[in-house]
Design an enzyme around this catalytic site. Sequence first.
Site, PDB file in Angstrom:
ATOM      1  N   GLU A   1      -8.871 -12.902  -7.106  1.00 55.60           N
ATOM      2  CA  GLU A   1      -7.505 -12.370  -7.224  1.00 55.60           C
ATOM      3  C   GLU A   1      -6.486 -13.497  -7.093  1.00 55.60           C
ATOM      4  OE1 GLU A   1      -6.432  -8.950  -4.846  1.00 55.60           O
ATOM      5  OE2 GLU A   1      -8.501  -8.276  -4.809  1.00 55.60           O
TER       6      GLU A   1
ATOM      7  N   LEU B   1      -0.287   5.722 -11.185  1.00 53.85           N
ATOM      8  CA  LEU B   1      -0.868   4.833 -10.167  1.00 53.85           C
ATOM      9  C   LEU B   1      -1.975   3.944 -10.747  1.00 53.85           C
ATOM     10  CD1 LEU B   1      -0.985   4.154  -7.089  1.00 53.85           C
ATOM     11  CD2 LEU B   1      -2.825   5.838  -6.946  1.00 53.85           C
ATOM     12  N   ASP B   2      -1.895   2.648 -10.428  1.00 55.73           N
ATOM     13  CA  ASP B   2      -2.914   1.672 -10.857  1.00 55.73           C
ATOM     14  C   ASP B   2      -3.197   1.757 -12.357  1.00 55.73           C
ATOM     15  OD1 ASP B   2      -3.113   0.776  -8.251  1.00 55.73           O
ATOM     16  OD2 ASP B   2      -4.666   2.239  -7.755  1.00 55.73           O
TER      17      ASP B   2
ATOM     18  N   MET C   1       0.812  -1.216   0.000  1.00 59.00           N
ATOM     19  CA  MET C   1       0.000   0.000   0.000  1.00 59.00           C
ATOM     20  C   MET C   1       0.848   1.270   0.000  1.00 59.00           C
ATOM     21  SD  MET C   1      -2.836  -1.439  -0.190  1.00 59.00           S
ATOM     22  CE  MET C   1      -4.088  -0.216   0.130  1.00 59.00           C
ATOM     23  N   ARG C   2       1.762   1.347  -0.948  1.00 61.33           N
ATOM     24  CA  ARG C   2       2.591   2.554  -1.079  1.00 61.33           C
ATOM     25  C   ARG C   2       2.639   2.966  -2.544  1.00 61.33           C
ATOM     26  NH1 ARG C   2       4.469   5.678   2.746  1.00 61.33           N
ATOM     27  NH2 ARG C   2       6.191   6.182   1.355  1.00 61.33           N
TER      28      ARG C   2
ATOM     29  N   THR D   1       3.469   1.011 -14.177  1.00 57.70           N
ATOM     30  CA  THR D   1       4.075   2.201 -14.788  1.00 57.70           C
ATOM     31  C   THR D   1       4.067   3.298 -13.721  1.00 57.70           C
ATOM     32  OG1 THR D   1       2.001   3.174 -15.536  1.00 57.70           O
ATOM     33  CG2 THR D   1       3.052   1.567 -17.025  1.00 57.70           C
TER      34      THR D   1
ATOM     35  N   LEU E   1       4.772   4.294  -5.440  1.00 62.63           N
ATOM     36  CA  LEU E   1       6.209   4.171  -5.668  1.00 62.63           C
ATOM     37  C   LEU E   1       6.713   5.280  -6.591  1.00 62.63           C
ATOM     38  CD1 LEU E   1       6.090   0.320  -6.004  1.00 62.63           C
ATOM     39  CD2 LEU E   1       7.334   1.575  -4.218  1.00 62.63           C
TER      40      LEU E   1
ATOM     41  N   HIS F   1      -4.635  -5.196  -8.729  1.00 58.73           N
ATOM     42  CA  HIS F   1      -5.517  -4.121  -8.261  1.00 58.73           C
ATOM     43  C   HIS F   1      -6.953  -4.658  -8.241  1.00 58.73           C
ATOM     44  CE1 HIS F   1      -6.870  -0.062  -7.520  1.00 58.73           C
ATOM     45  NE2 HIS F   1      -7.806  -0.243  -8.440  1.00 58.73           N
TER      46      HIS F   1
ATOM     47  N   ASN G   1       1.668  -5.760 -10.429  1.00 63.41           N
ATOM     48  CA  ASN G   1       0.742  -5.415  -9.343  1.00 63.41           C
ATOM     49  C   ASN G   1      -0.591  -6.100  -9.579  1.00 63.41           C
ATOM     50  OD1 ASN G   1      -0.261  -3.935  -7.050  1.00 63.41           O
ATOM     51  ND2 ASN G   1      -1.273  -2.511  -8.459  1.00 63.41           N
TER      52      ASN G   1
HETATM   53  C1  GRF Z   1      -5.985  -7.025  -2.488  1.00 64.09           C
HETATM   54  O1  GRF Z   1      -7.352  -6.747  -2.689  1.00 64.09           O
HETATM   55  C2  GRF Z   1      -5.162  -6.385  -3.564  1.00 64.09           C
HETATM   56  O2  GRF Z   1      -5.772  -6.358  -4.817  1.00 64.09           O
HETATM   57  C3  GRF Z   1      -5.031  -4.971  -3.045  1.00 64.09           C
HETATM   58  O3  GRF Z   1      -4.871  -5.116  -1.668  1.00 64.09           O
HETATM   59  C4  GRF Z   1      -5.471  -6.338  -1.240  1.00 64.09           C
HETATM   60  C5  GRF Z   1      -4.394  -7.125  -0.574  1.00 64.09           C
HETATM   61  O4  GRF Z   1      -4.877  -8.312  -0.004  1.00 64.09           O
HETATM   62  N1  GRF Z   1      -3.972  -4.278  -3.718  1.00 64.09           N
HETATM   63  P1  GRF Z   1      -3.839  -9.390   0.547  1.00 64.09           P
HETATM   64  O5  GRF Z   1      -2.874  -8.650   1.447  1.00 64.09           O
HETATM   65  O6  GRF Z   1      -3.149 -10.008  -0.626  1.00 64.09           O
HETATM   66  O7  GRF Z   1      -4.671 -10.363   1.311  1.00 64.09           O
END
Ligand code: GRF
Length: 218
Positions: free
Chosen positions: A180, A150-151, A96-97, A147, A99, A115, A113
């Site tokens: 995911e 962001l996102d 959660m940073r 890139t 970059l 998202h 990444n």
């Molecule tokens: C996930 O939803 C990911 O897409 C987002 O942050 C969440 C991280 O979940 N960037 P975890 O730490 O992998 O459980």
Amino acid sequence: MTDLTPLCRLVILISGRGSNMQAIVSMIEEQGLPAQVCAVISNQIDAEGVNWAKERGLTTACISHRDFATRADFDQALLQEIDNYQPDYVLLAGFMRVLSPFFVEHYHGRLINIHPSLLPSFPGLRTHEQALQAGVQCHGSTVHFVTPVLDHGPIVAQSIIPVLASDTPESLSERVLATEHVVYTAAVRWLIQGQVHLDAQGKVQVKDLEQRSFYFHA
Ligand code: GRF
């Protein structure tokens, strides 16, 4: 006969729970893929995922952004730590940073990444609230090359789920997260197997892959 294929070296960056990291580590082990998770690095000292990684016998490191005066200083320290492991790919898994551009450029074509939305819709935070607010009927997640924006970036794969009338941000979050794990592990497997790469024009090139979308029913 000895298999001399070099292992694909991975470094995974997390900030919290680390369920995507766990899914990737488990997938590599279960499928016996030629890859090694060289380190799991967190910017949060108490990240739940770090404990899981330690228990699995993985190398872990914590670099707190709070110990640095500027974003650039933190990113430089993080880059140096990552480069100790000489990774082929750096996987952001709930890191959660934001970059710095120099960091992103340093790992051009090697920084991935996930998202929790169907990019380019809903970059940033609170993606499930954004999806409900917009009234979209499909939602999901995106694995992409990173890139400096962001996102944003060339898309490797996406998971798609229907949005239900009864959905809340929490229910969507839970259902998207489960997908995911499927889409990120698939994308990492493709990277390890050399089936996906970023070309000189910044386009995703694939080998022996017909479909990079994963559809899920409610
Ligand atoms: C996930 O939803 C990911 O897409 C987002 O942050 C969440 C991280 O979940 N960037 P975890 O730490 O992998 O459980």
